[in-house]
Design a protein around this motif. Structure first.
Motif, mmCIF file in Angstrom:
data_model
loop_
_atom_site.group_PDB
_atom_site.id
_atom_site.type_symbol
_atom_site.label_atom_id
_atom_site.label_comp_id
_atom_site.label_asym_id
_atom_site.label_seq_id
_atom_site.Cartn_x
_atom_site.Cartn_y
_atom_site.Cartn_z
ATOM 1 N N ASN A 206 0.853 -1.198 0.000
ATOM 2 C CA ASN A 206 0.000 0.000 0.000
ATOM 3 C C ASN A 206 0.884 1.241 0.000
ATOM 4 O O ASN A 206 0.910 2.009 0.957
ATOM 5 C CB ASN A 206 -0.910 -0.012 1.243
ATOM 6 C CG ASN A 206 -2.095 0.916 1.105
ATOM 7 O OD1 ASN A 206 -2.159 1.734 0.183
ATOM 8 N ND2 ASN A 206 -3.037 0.807 2.015
ATOM 9 N N PRO A 207 1.620 1.462 -1.088
ATOM 10 C CA PRO A 207 2.619 2.539 -1.097
ATOM 11 C C PRO A 207 2.031 3.936 -0.912
ATOM 12 O O PRO A 207 2.705 4.815 -0.384
ATOM 13 C CB PRO A 207 3.304 2.380 -2.459
ATOM 14 C CG PRO A 207 2.325 1.616 -3.294
ATOM 15 C CD PRO A 207 1.605 0.711 -2.358
ATOM 16 N N LEU A 208 0.782 4.154 -1.347
ATOM 17 C CA LEU A 208 0.182 5.476 -1.157
ATOM 18 C C LEU A 208 0.135 5.862 0.314
ATOM 19 O O LEU A 208 0.330 7.026 0.672
ATOM 20 C CB LEU A 208 -1.243 5.493 -1.730
ATOM 21 C CG LEU A 208 -1.428 5.980 -3.161
ATOM 22 C CD1 LEU A 208 -2.894 5.883 -3.556
ATOM 23 C CD2 LEU A 208 -0.926 7.400 -3.340
ATOM 24 N N ARG A 209 -0.112 4.884 1.176
ATOM 25 C CA ARG A 209 -0.211 5.165 2.602
ATOM 26 C C ARG A 209 1.137 5.553 3.207
ATOM 27 O O ARG A 209 1.190 6.193 4.249
ATOM 28 C CB ARG A 209 -0.787 3.956 3.341
ATOM 29 C CG ARG A 209 -2.242 3.692 3.067
ATOM 30 C CD ARG A 209 -3.123 4.743 3.695
ATOM 31 N NE ARG A 209 -3.220 4.560 5.144
ATOM 32 C CZ ARG A 209 -3.570 5.500 5.992
ATOM 33 N NH1 ARG A 209 -3.823 6.714 5.568
ATOM 34 N NH2 ARG A 209 -3.646 5.243 7.290
ATOM 35 N N VAL A 210 2.225 5.177 2.540
ATOM 36 C CA VAL A 210 3.545 5.586 3.030
ATOM 37 C C VAL A 210 3.661 7.106 2.994
ATOM 38 O O VAL A 210 4.275 7.723 3.877
ATOM 39 C CB VAL A 210 4.667 4.928 2.197
ATOM 40 C CG1 VAL A 210 6.036 5.385 2.694
ATOM 41 C CG2 VAL A 210 4.556 3.413 2.254
ATOM 42 N N LEU A 211 3.031 7.735 2.001
ATOM 43 C CA LEU A 211 3.096 9.195 1.870
ATOM 44 C C LEU A 211 2.319 9.900 2.967
ATOM 45 O O LEU A 211 2.516 11.088 3.215
ATOM 46 C CB LEU A 211 2.550 9.623 0.499
ATOM 47 C CG LEU A 211 3.260 9.050 -0.732
ATOM 48 C CD1 LEU A 211 2.669 9.648 -1.990
ATOM 49 C CD2 LEU A 211 4.766 9.299 -0.660
ATOM 50 N N ASP A 212 1.434 9.186 3.623
ATOM 51 C CA ASP A 212 0.606 9.774 4.680
ATOM 52 C C ASP A 212 1.310 9.696 6.034
ATOM 53 O O ASP A 212 0.694 9.872 7.074
ATOM 54 C CB ASP A 212 -0.735 9.027 4.745
ATOM 55 C CG ASP A 212 -1.815 9.869 5.408
ATOM 56 O OD1 ASP A 212 -1.739 11.103 5.337
ATOM 57 O OD2 ASP A 212 -2.729 9.279 6.004
ATOM 58 N N THR A 213 2.605 9.452 6.014
ATOM 59 C CA THR A 213 3.372 9.262 7.247
ATOM 60 C C THR A 213 3.412 10.528 8.094
ATOM 61 O O THR A 213 3.383 11.651 7.575
ATOM 62 C CB THR A 213 4.819 8.838 6.923
ATOM 63 O OG1 THR A 213 5.541 8.683 8.145
ATOM 64 C CG2 THR A 213 5.524 9.885 6.068
ATOM 65 N N LYS A 214 3.478 10.329 9.405
ATOM 66 C CA LYS A 214 3.657 11.447 10.346
ATOM 67 C C LYS A 214 5.105 11.491 10.859
ATOM 68 O O LYS A 214 5.428 12.318 11.706
ATOM 69 C CB LYS A 214 2.690 11.289 11.527
ATOM 70 C CG LYS A 214 1.217 11.215 11.124
ATOM 71 C CD LYS A 214 0.762 12.497 10.461
ATOM 72 C CE LYS A 214 -0.754 12.498 10.227
ATOM 73 N NZ LYS A 214 -1.183 11.529 9.227
ATOM 74 N N ASN A 215 5.950 10.611 10.342
ATOM 75 C CA ASN A 215 7.337 10.528 10.768
ATOM 76 C C ASN A 215 8.125 11.709 10.188
ATOM 77 O O ASN A 215 8.259 11.821 8.962
ATOM 78 C CB ASN A 215 7.944 9.203 10.292
ATOM 79 C CG ASN A 215 9.357 8.986 10.803
ATOM 80 O OD1 ASN A 215 10.025 9.913 11.237
ATOM 81 N ND2 ASN A 215 9.818 7.744 10.737
ATOM 82 N N ALA A 217 11.203 12.256 9.910
ATOM 83 C CA ALA A 217 12.380 11.854 9.135
ATOM 84 C C ALA A 217 12.023 11.465 7.702
ATOM 85 O O ALA A 217 12.912 11.377 6.841
ATOM 86 C CB ALA A 217 13.079 10.686 9.832
ATOM 87 N N MET A 218 10.736 11.230 7.431
ATOM 88 C CA MET A 218 10.307 10.805 6.102
ATOM 89 C C MET A 218 9.614 11.919 5.311
ATOM 90 O O MET A 218 9.213 11.703 4.167
ATOM 91 C CB MET A 218 9.360 9.600 6.227
ATOM 92 C CG MET A 218 10.032 8.353 6.768
ATOM 93 S SD MET A 218 8.864 7.024 7.141
ATOM 94 C CE MET A 218 8.050 6.776 5.574
ATOM 95 N N GLN A 219 9.487 13.106 5.898
ATOM 96 C CA GLN A 219 8.710 14.153 5.239
ATOM 97 C C GLN A 219 9.346 14.628 3.934
ATOM 98 O O GLN A 219 8.656 14.815 2.930
ATOM 99 C CB GLN A 219 8.521 15.338 6.196
ATOM 100 C CG GLN A 219 7.676 15.021 7.420
ATOM 101 C CD GLN A 219 6.308 14.496 7.064
ATOM 102 O OE1 GLN A 219 5.614 15.044 6.209
ATOM 103 N NE2 GLN A 219 5.904 13.402 7.708
ATOM 104 N N ALA A 220 10.643 14.823 3.932
ATOM 105 C CA ALA A 220 11.307 15.295 2.707
ATOM 106 C C ALA A 220 11.154 14.268 1.590
ATOM 107 O O ALA A 220 10.906 14.629 0.426
ATOM 108 C CB ALA A 220 12.785 15.571 2.993
#
Length: 430
Positions: A206-215, A217-220
């Motif tokens: 479910n790669p789209l959900r990876v973009l919805d991260t609140k982490n 370190a992953m925002q950029a």
């Protein structure tokens, strides 16, 4: 020796609504029913328990809800896996298919009630919570998408709620998402070193959900990811532009959020969220969108659909910040009596008042006049009706206005004929 029984308390994350709070719930439910009638939506009620496969099929096997939040168990009667509904849409679609509701005409339906998710309780996020769920089934155009958003804006206005902002996106159609998915997976593979455990787990499922991260370190990485909007074809873009144009017609401001994907697999085209900064970490107060493939996915003939849900606990929390709670009276008239004959006559008169639409309490049991008046006052009643042997003998009741009913309402005690009591109180309780 009898063993002491340990006090039983509510399950954590499943909360009681005591009478004072219950009155607030009733007020909100009345608002919602009137709001639904204004747009032609009718009430639908579906079971709390459904077959587990309905949710794994409809919501998606790799969503948070299905993976770790559902309350599921095996039915001892027949060995089937059952689940307490974690959301309304799948069950309402199942009912629509089962009862052939949309093949003659579209359906505008809504539901209110409890849903269940096994997660860590916190403000605005409970294990048993309640939703307002609204679905338009069998309607395909951008007009109904926009109407749903406009109707939510009307609810905020009618409740006096401010500081709620609309975020909007389009998820396109299946083939567009597939092209975007391939590009997104390639992007994620190139940035494996910044993905957390959840991101690595979802990268292929479910790669789209990876973009919805609140982490943080992953925002950029998420900001630099390929945007689904860039993969949309002409029809999907036209649909989205049609929604936006109608929102502009209605004077509703919005922000396009290309990273909004929602938490369920069934969405396509329009998705939206109303968010606020008044509820702490739980920013989303309402979310929804179009799900044209779901009806076919769970066994029906292909048909379009769009809907949204509002968390009622969050809405009550937010509403309370703009409209402080007011106490609700238990009744309009409270009977104070002395003696068995007076109590029995009060019970008969109270039924006549209820026939006339006046809510009434007759003091239960005995008690001094002072104690009964104290109870009448705490009930919030506007009027106390006093019956004793003297009143019965004279064929009258003593009426005392506990709270003013209009500018010319008397506050002193007065006597009213028993034969005329109902008509008299109907004039006073308006």
């Amino acid at each position: 020796m009898t063993q002491a029984f340990t006090k039983v308390t509510a399950i954590r994350g499943m909360n009681d609504a005591l009478p004072g709070v219950g009155a607030r719930w009733e007020s909100l439910e009345e608002y919602v029913r009137a709001w639904m009638r204004a747009y032609g939506y009718r009430n639908m009620r579906t079971p709390i328990l459904e077959h587990t496969r309905l949710f794994t099929r409809g919501i998606g096997e790799v969503t948070d809800i299905v993976e770790k939040e559902m309350y599921s168990f095996t039915d001892a009667l027949n060995g089937e896996s059952l689940t307490m509904r974690p959301e309304f849409t799948a069950g309402m679609v199942r009912a629509t298919i089962e009862h052939n509701l949309i093949y003659d005409r579209p359906q505008r339906v809504y539901a209110m009630g409890p849903v269940f998710r096994h997660e860590r309780p916190q403000r605005g996020r409970y294990r048993q919570f309640h939703q307002i769920d609204v679905e338009a089934l069998g309607l395909a155009g951008p007009d109904i998408d926009a109407e749903m958003i406009v109707m939510v804006a009307r609810l905020w206005s009618s409740l006096g709620i401010q500081d709620v902002k609309l975020e909007l996106n389009s998820l396109g159609q299946t083939q567009e998402r597939a092209a975007h998915r391939a590009a997104l997976v390639q992007h994620l593979e190139a940035h494996k070193d910044v993905l957390d455990e959840d991101g690595l787990r979802r990268m292929y499922t479910n790669p789209l959900r990876v973009l919805d991260t609140k982490n943080p370190a992953m925002q950029a990485m998420a900001d630099a990811a390929p945007k689904l909007f860039d993969f949309l074809g002409d029809e999907s873009r036209a649909h989205f532009e049609g929604v936006c144009a109608r929102l502009q017609d209605a004077g509703i401001a919005y922000r396009i959020n290309p990273r909004m994907v929602r938490g369920l697999d069934y969405y396509n085209l329009t998705v939206f969220e109303w968010v606020t900064d008044k509820l702490g970490a739980q920013a989303t107060i309402c979310g929804g969108g179009r799900y044209d493939g779901l009806i076919e996915l769970v066994g029906g003939k292909p048909a379009p659909a769009v809907g949204f849900a509002i968390g009622m606990e969050r809405l009550l929390d937010l509403w309370g910040q703009y409209q402080p709670e007011t106490s609700q009276s238990e009744c309009e008239v409270y009977f104070v009596h002395q003696g068995e004959s007076a109590q029995r006559r009060a019970a008969v008169l109270a039924e006549a008042l209820r026939d006339a639409g006046i809510s009434t309490i007759v003091h239960a049991g005995a008690g001094s006049f002072k104690a009964q008046f104290k109870r009448a006052d705490t009930s919030g009643a506007a009027i106390a009706v006093i019956l004793g042997d003297d009143e019965l003998a004279a064929g009258v009741a003593s009426v005392k206005m506990l709270r003013a009913q209009g500018t010319n309402a008397p506050t002193e005690q007065q006597q009213v004929s028993l034969d005329n009591l109902v008509a008299f109180l109907k004039e006073k309780v308006k």
